[in-house]
Write a protein that holds these residues in place. Structure first.
Motif, PDB file in Angstrom:
ATOM      1  N   UNK A  55       1.151  -0.933  -0.018  1.00 33.68           N
ATOM      2  CA  UNK A  55      -0.107   0.504   0.187  1.00 33.68           C
ATOM      3  C   UNK A  55       1.038   1.060  -0.149  1.00 33.68           C
ATOM      4  N   UNK A  56       0.510   2.540  -0.961  1.00 30.41           N
ATOM      5  CA  UNK A  56       1.073   4.038  -0.490  1.00 30.41           C
ATOM      6  C   UNK A  56      -0.172   4.856  -0.700  1.00 30.41           C
ATOM      7  N   UNK A  57       0.195   6.144   0.206  1.00 34.10           N
ATOM      8  CA  UNK A  57      -0.139   7.186  -0.230  1.00 34.10           C
ATOM      9  C   UNK A  57      -0.420   7.843  -0.908  1.00 34.10           C
ATOM     10  N   UNK A  58      -1.970   7.974  -1.965  1.00 35.79           N
ATOM     11  CA  UNK A  58      -2.117   8.316  -2.978  1.00 35.79           C
ATOM     12  C   UNK A  58      -2.022   9.431  -3.270  1.00 35.79           C
ATOM     13  N   UNK A  59      -3.402  10.580  -2.515  1.00 39.13           N
ATOM     14  CA  UNK A  59      -2.668  11.751  -2.806  1.00 39.13           C
ATOM     15  C   UNK A  59      -3.763  12.281  -1.134  1.00 39.13           C
TER      16      UNK A  59
ATOM     17  N   UNK B   9      -4.886  19.946  -2.999  1.00 37.57           N
ATOM     18  CA  UNK B   9      -4.484  17.733  -3.711  1.00 37.57           C
ATOM     19  C   UNK B   9      -3.063  18.182  -4.168  1.00 37.57           C
ATOM     20  N   UNK B  10      -3.022  17.086  -3.269  1.00 35.52           N
ATOM     21  CA  UNK B  10      -1.110  17.077  -3.508  1.00 35.52           C
ATOM     22  C   UNK B  10      -0.843  15.147  -4.047  1.00 35.52           C
ATOM     23  N   UNK B  11      -0.754  15.496  -4.857  1.00 38.32           N
ATOM     24  CA  UNK B  11      -0.860  13.586  -5.664  1.00 38.32           C
ATOM     25  C   UNK B  11       0.526  13.156  -5.350  1.00 38.32           C
ATOM     26  N   UNK B  12       0.814  12.164  -4.365  1.00 31.16           N
ATOM     27  CA  UNK B  12       2.217  10.999  -4.438  1.00 31.16           C
ATOM     28  C   UNK B  12       2.642  11.118  -5.661  1.00 31.16           C
ATOM     29  N   UNK B  13       2.456  10.110  -6.388  1.00 30.44           N
ATOM     30  CA  UNK B  13       3.800   9.909  -7.632  1.00 30.44           C
ATOM     31  C   UNK B  13       2.555  11.285  -9.221  1.00 30.44           C
ATOM     32  N   UNK B  14       1.942  12.276  -8.381  1.00 36.79           N
ATOM     33  CA  UNK B  14       1.580  12.455 -10.160  1.00 36.79           C
ATOM     34  C   UNK B  14       2.681  13.784  -9.996  1.00 36.79           C
ATOM     35  N   UNK B  15       1.976  14.501 -10.977  1.00 35.46           N
ATOM     36  CA  UNK B  15       2.968  15.725 -11.580  1.00 35.46           C
ATOM     37  C   UNK B  15       2.751  16.909 -11.081  1.00 35.46           C
ATOM     38  N   UNK B  16       1.251  17.022 -11.003  1.00 33.76           N
ATOM     39  CA  UNK B  16       0.021  18.830 -10.785  1.00 33.76           C
ATOM     40  C   UNK B  16       0.336  18.721  -9.511  1.00 33.76           C
TER      41      UNK B  16
ATOM     42  N   UNK C 260       0.415  13.866   5.126  1.00 34.59           N
ATOM     43  CA  UNK C 260       1.197  15.902   5.395  1.00 34.59           C
ATOM     44  C   UNK C 260       1.449  15.928   4.829  1.00 34.59           C
ATOM     45  N   UNK C 261       2.606  14.221   5.025  1.00 37.67           N
ATOM     46  CA  UNK C 261       4.092  14.109   4.739  1.00 37.67           C
ATOM     47  C   UNK C 261       4.538  14.654   3.373  1.00 37.67           C
ATOM     48  N   UNK C 262       3.246  14.914   2.705  1.00 41.87           N
ATOM     49  CA  UNK C 262       3.393  15.218   1.248  1.00 41.87           C
ATOM     50  C   UNK C 262       3.347  16.812   1.033  1.00 41.87           C
ATOM     51  N   UNK C 263       3.287  17.160   2.332  1.00 45.70           N
ATOM     52  CA  UNK C 263       3.537  18.586   1.530  1.00 45.70           C
ATOM     53  C   UNK C 263       4.833  19.322   1.250  1.00 45.70           C
ATOM     54  N   UNK C 264       5.519  19.120   2.023  1.00 49.85           N
ATOM     55  CA  UNK C 264       6.692  19.487   1.974  1.00 49.85           C
ATOM     56  C   UNK C 264       7.640  19.092   0.640  1.00 49.85           C
ATOM     57  N   UNK C 265       6.926  18.361  -0.367  1.00 48.53           N
ATOM     58  CA  UNK C 265       7.501  17.588  -1.508  1.00 48.53           C
ATOM     59  C   UNK C 265       6.602  18.664  -2.543  1.00 48.53           C
ATOM     60  N   UNK C 266       5.584  19.384  -2.619  1.00 51.08           N
ATOM     61  CA  UNK C 266       5.278  20.914  -3.092  1.00 51.08           C
ATOM     62  C   UNK C 266       5.494  21.862  -3.552  1.00 51.08           C
ATOM     63  N   UNK C 267       5.852  22.495  -4.693  1.00 53.54           N
ATOM     64  CA  UNK C 267       6.666  23.669  -4.948  1.00 53.54           C
ATOM     65  C   UNK C 267       5.726  24.415  -4.217  1.00 53.54           C
ATOM     66  N   UNK C 268       4.386  24.577  -4.551  1.00 46.01           N
ATOM     67  CA  UNK C 268       3.690  25.281  -4.133  1.00 46.01           C
ATOM     68  C   UNK C 268       4.310  27.085  -4.878  1.00 46.01           C
ATOM     69  N   UNK C 269       4.358  27.199  -6.190  1.00 45.32           N
ATOM     70  CA  UNK C 269       4.364  27.682  -7.201  1.00 45.32           C
ATOM     71  C   UNK C 269       3.617  28.923  -7.785  1.00 45.32           C
ATOM     72  N   UNK C 270       2.412  29.247  -6.620  1.00 47.44           N
ATOM     73  CA  UNK C 270       1.737  29.456  -7.604  1.00 47.44           C
ATOM     74  C   UNK C 270       1.606  30.229  -8.911  1.00 47.44           C
ATOM     75  N   UNK C 271       2.303  31.550  -8.668  1.00 44.52           N
ATOM     76  CA  UNK C 271       2.365  31.720 -10.250  1.00 44.52           C
ATOM     77  C   UNK C 271       2.769  31.138 -11.756  1.00 44.52           C
TER      78      UNK C 271
END
Length: 983
Positions: A322-326, A374-381, A456-467
């Motif tokens: 198993x693994x986190x999806x999003x 929405x943060x996706x574990x193995x996605x791109x966006x 919640x451990x996915x959040x640091x892997x998001x750039x959150x580059x809103x521009x």
């Protein structure tokens, strides 16, 4: 005329003939018993003059008697002339004995004022909590049915937020919450749609878009005088109450002018705002020497009902890795306004009866803004969404209800009109995507341990580059459903006095209900992923003109960047763990739609918002006509044994109209559909026998048994003559016009032990055997065209091989069983200040077994042909919690009254899967509340309520390794108010 129709109509005529026969027998009996008399009157509290509902009134040395109504009134007819002693009794009060002489063809008016018993309760000061407990005990004990009561005194002493909150404290009742407040009731583990809800005995129309559930949060508790929960039906009650029946009571005007006003300020801890309020007022009086009663009530309320939410989605393949999806994190900012009122008039008739004209109105407005990312574990966006929703729900009920007496008979009758509308006129949704680049979207997760942790451990892997985030899609939705009921009913009840030891009551009645149901739904889509905002728009005259951006927030730029939709300076977190910074602006999303909704290109070949034909499948009209007739009898065998039994027959003839859509092809402006307006009928009759037995050999012990049959009609959307085939998605949604009503045999047993020194303890057990339970089966693969034909799917629009089918079906063998324990106690036997304690608690344990449909796909190893079919897996009912409990500890001292209470419930199955290890559950949770009240003067009180002071998170989990699937946080709220009685 079909054979089924002939058979059902024949049964209906048979029952109608039985009712006619009863009228003939009644008329003969009335003539024979004409030389009798009658006693009527009212029983009140000697101190405050309030009515005492459920008081016992009987003739000494006989079994002739009755119990007082919610207004404290009673009527005993067909009494042979002579001298009697009438005994009035009520829990906690001194009995009163009044001699009376009965004269033929005369009515004796006999009122009684009862005082609290110092013999039973010592020198205890009788307070609101103790009085409320006594009222509930009385009404529960004197009833021949298995019933639970929220009394008028309990409602007004330390009130809850709404009617659903109050009823949720009863045994066997779990609540569904919306915005942090109770909204719907799950009785004995069954979905809210299986519960019948009435107001003063008149059916309340459903508020949900598709099913038959009623949102009880519409009703302010300040408008109510009592709540009754019937768990075992009698033949004079509607049969479509598979879980039970809730009756809300508004009462009637009392003697003496009275005006009570309440003003409350409200604080919400989640939104950190105190700009909320609640006002209510009630006036009552009787005029013209008690002939006319007038009671009026009004209420207005504004509350912040915001919540914070997070959702973990898990990927669990068959090898059980198993693994986190999003992870989805969101906030809902909601302002909820509720207002309503009632005007009740009643007149006392010359025959000792009463005619009530009841009118009530309640409306709730909800303004929501939902912001999620929405943060996706193995996605791109990383995706961001904002949605602005306006809703309003209102209901109004008008009825004339009469109770009259003629020749020893009691005649109850009513005509009514009720209407409920649930309207969503505005729902604008926008989604933005931050695509993956070297500095945007999601970073690559190199640590495999992160993938088996909560989201919640996915959040640091998001750039959150809103521009780098731009619009992806936008939608606009409108939805409205309404239900209108017309009812007319009449009952005739006649007592048969055999002797002083044995007597009976015979009752028969007829009811007609016409239900008109309507739903409309529309959807528009803006495909910003593939094209920008249109440069032109339609003006008010229908001409195409260039958009004037100069007066909009996008005068300088409207490229679709998410930064153009931010709410400046706003920082939010969810449960202090998940950052939402910055948040989208609800005002900007609303303005964007209003400005661009008529957008179009210069040639009118492309619209900014394109109508989606899929919405057509949600439009329907239904009419349901139900005729019901019944005959029942209540027999008293001595002073301790009562048998109540009879049969009810319900005949329904329903018409369902909807859109039949066998084909939708294309997308956006090229979308085309074949649409047929289709109507189907459903005709059926049901015989519903009932038997109740009450055994009470001692004043301190009683036993009640019941065997009843009830039904439940499917959700409106299940029985529609509609089919929707989406060629693009290769999906079919088909309803089932031949879907049967669920039918249940219900078996109940309840025993109570009462002590005037301690209180009441009740132990109940129940079992329900349900056939024709209805479910949706999803994802059934169509492996061949002949299989499609077997499910009624047409092939003249092309092959549907390889499509997946969703449709409702009936299943057999559902069972629900369990037990309930309830304690209502006071501590007047303790010394000193301890005697002011009042305590109540209940606990329910519930089990269930049902057979959930799912699909199986099978390939023959010899022929290599693939077939699919529906199988059933044994599981718990969706929404059936294992246990439910409530406890409240109250204390009264002089003018002070306080209560701390807790409600708790166990986990329950939220959704089932073909793999049981993928079933999702709602977690067990508990909620604590505090209520305080201080009487300052005789006419002035102040109160404080603190709700959910433990700040409980309500969440869920997946059965595989109990993986956390998220939760909702509603926060702490507090109400500080004042109550003034002017006269």
């Amino acid at each position: 005329m079909s054979y089924r129709y002939k058979k059902s109509y024949s049964k209906f005529l048979t029952c109608s003939h039985l009712f006619t026969l009863f009228i003939i027998v009644f008329s003969s009996a009335a003539f024979i018993n004409a030389q009798t008399g009658r006693i009527s009157g009212k029983v009140i509290d000697a101190k405050d003059k309030d009515a005492l509902p459920g008081a016992s009134v009987y003739l000494e040395g006989t079994v002739i008697g009755t119990a007082t109504s919610i207004e404290g009134t009673y009527n005993i007819s067909n009494i042979k002339p002579g001298n009697y002693k009438v005994i009035f009794s009520y829990v906690g009060y001194e009995n009163k004995v009044i001699p009376v002489t009965i004269v033929a063809n005369k009515t004796v008016t006999l009122n009684a004022s009862l005082s609290w018993s110092s013999k039973e309760l010592g020198e205890v000061v009788v307070t609101g909590q103790l009085a409320g407990q006594a009222q509930a005990i009385n009404q529960q004990r004197v009833s021949d049915q298995i019933v639970n009561i929220v009394s008028e005194e309990k409602i007004k002493e330390l009130p809850d937020a709404n009617a659903a909150e109050a009823a949720g404290r009863l045994p066997g009742v779990a609540v569904q919450r919306d915005g942090g407040e109770a909204s719907k009731l799950m009785i004995r583990g069954l979905d809210p749609k299986f519960t019948s809800v009435s107001l003063n005995g008149i059916n309340v129309p459903a508020s949900d878009a598709d099913n038959r559930s009623v949102d009880l949060s519409m009703f302010s508790q300040s408008s109510l005088s009592g709540i009754e929960l019937y768990k075992a039906l009698t033949p004079d009650q509607d049969g479509d109450a598979l879980a039970g029946a809730i009756n809300l009571i508004t009462g009637q005007a009392k003697a003496g002018q009275k005006l009570t006003l309440n003003a409350t300020g409200i604080y919400s801890g989640l939104a950190n705002t105190a700009r909320q309020y609640k006002f209510s007022g009630r006036y009552s009086n009787r005029f013209f020497n008690d002939f006319l009663g007038v009671q009026a009530e009004a209420n207005a309320e504004k509350r912040d009902r915001s919540d914070e939410t997070y959702t973990n989605a898990w990927n669990v393949p068959k090898n059980l890795d198993y693994q986190i999806s999003n992870l989805t994190v969101g906030i809902t900012d909601e302002t909820r306004k509720r207002f309503g009122g009632s005007l009740d008039l009643d007149i006392n008739t010359g025959d000792g009866g009463n005619i009530k004209m009841l009118n009530s109105y309640s409306k709730t407005n909800r303004n929501q803004f939902i912001d999620t990312r929405d943060y996706v574990a193995l996605g791109d966006a990383v995706s961001y969404t904002g949605e602005v929703v306006d809703r309003e729900t209102y209901t109004f009920n008008n009825s004339i209800i009469g109770e009259n007496h003629w020749e020893g008979a009691k005649i109850n009758w009513a005509v009514s009109h009720a209407y409920t509308k649930n309207d969503k006129p505005f729902d604008a949704y926008m989604k933005f995507n931050e695509n993956q680049t070297v500095y945007s979207g999601m970073k690559t997760i190199s640590d495999p341990d992160v993938l088996i942790q909560p989201g919640q451990y996915l959040i640091p892997y998001a750039w959150n580059n809103f521009s780098q985030s731009t619009w992806y899609t936008a939608y606009f939705y409108k939805d409205s459903n309404s239900e209108r009921n017309y009812e007319a009913k009449a009952d005739i009840e006649y007592p048969i006095r055999l002797n002083d030891t044995y007597n009976a009551i015979v009752k028969a009645g007829y009811k007609f209900r016409d239900k008109i149901r309507h739903r409309t739904s529309d959807e528009w889509y803006a495909p910003y992923l593939t094209r920008k905002s249109q440069d032109d728009t339609y003006d008010d005259n229908g001409n195409i003109v260039a958009k004037d951006w100069s007066s909009t927030p996008w005068a300088n730029d409207h490229s679709g960047a998410m930064t153009e939709f931010f709410h400046s300076g706003t920082t939010r977190t969810v449960n202090n763990d998940y950052i939402l910074n910055p948040v989208l602006s609800s005002d900007l999303i609303r303005q964007w739609y209003n400005f661009n909704k008529n957008g179009v290109n210069s040639t009118a070949t492309q619209k900014e918002y394109v109508y989606q034909m899929e919405a057509l499948k949600n439009k329907y009209n239904t009419t349901e006509n139900v005729h019901a007739t019944y005959v029942m009898t209540k027999i008293n065998l001595g002073s301790y044994f009562t048998v109540l039994g009879g049969v009810r027959y319900e005949y329904e003839r329903n018409s369902y109209n909807a859109n039949y859509i066998p084909r939708i092809i294309g997308e956006n402006e090229t979308q085309q559909a074949t649409i047929t307006d289709t109507t189907k009928e459903y005709i059926k009759g049901y015989v519903l026998p009932n038997l109740h037995i009450k055994f009470q050999p001692y004043d301190w012990w009683d036993l009640k048994l019941a065997a009843t049959k009830s039904i439940s009609r499917p959700d409106y959307s299940m029985r529609l003559p509609t089919m929707y085939i989406n060629s693009e998605a290769q999906a079919i949604t088909a309803c089932n016009p031949n879907l049967q009503n669920a039918v249940a045999w219900n078996f109940d047993a309840s025993t109570s032990l009462y002590s005037s020194t301690f209180g009441l303890i009740t132990l109940s057990g129940f079992k329900k055997n349900i056939d024709n339970m209805f479910y949706w089966v999803s994802g059934l693969p169509i492996t061949s065209n002949p299989q499609a034909v077997s499910y009624g799917i047409p092939l003249n629009y092309g092959s549907v091989k390889g499509y997946q089918l969703t449709m409702p079906i009936n299943t057999q063998g559902t069972q629900v069983w369990g037990y309930e324990v309830e304690l209502q106690a006071h501590f007047g036997f303790l010394p000193g200040l301890l005697q002011n304690i009042v305590f109540s608690a209940n606990y329910s344990r519930i089990w269930s077994k049902t057979y959930t449909p799912y699909y199986l796909k099978y390939t023959d190893p010899v022929t290599f042909k693939t077939v699919s079919y529906v199988l059933y897996t044994e599981d718990d009912l969706n929404g059936q919690t294992d246990y439910i409990g409530n406890a409240a500890l109250g204390y009264d001292y002089k003018g002070f009254s306080g209560r701390v209470s807790v409600t708790f419930q166990g986990p329950y199955l939220y959704s089932s899967n073909t793999r049981k290890d993928l079933n999702t559950y709602e977690k067990a949770f508990s909620r604590w509340d505090l209520a305080l009240k201080q009487v300052v003067t005789e006419n002035l009180s102040v109160y404080l309520n603190v709700n959910n002071f433990t700040n409980t998170i309500e969440g869920g989990y997946e059965s595989f390794r109990d993986l956390d699937t998220g939760g909702h946080l509603y926060g702490v709220s507090a109400d500080l108010g004042v109550q003034v009685t002017l006269f």
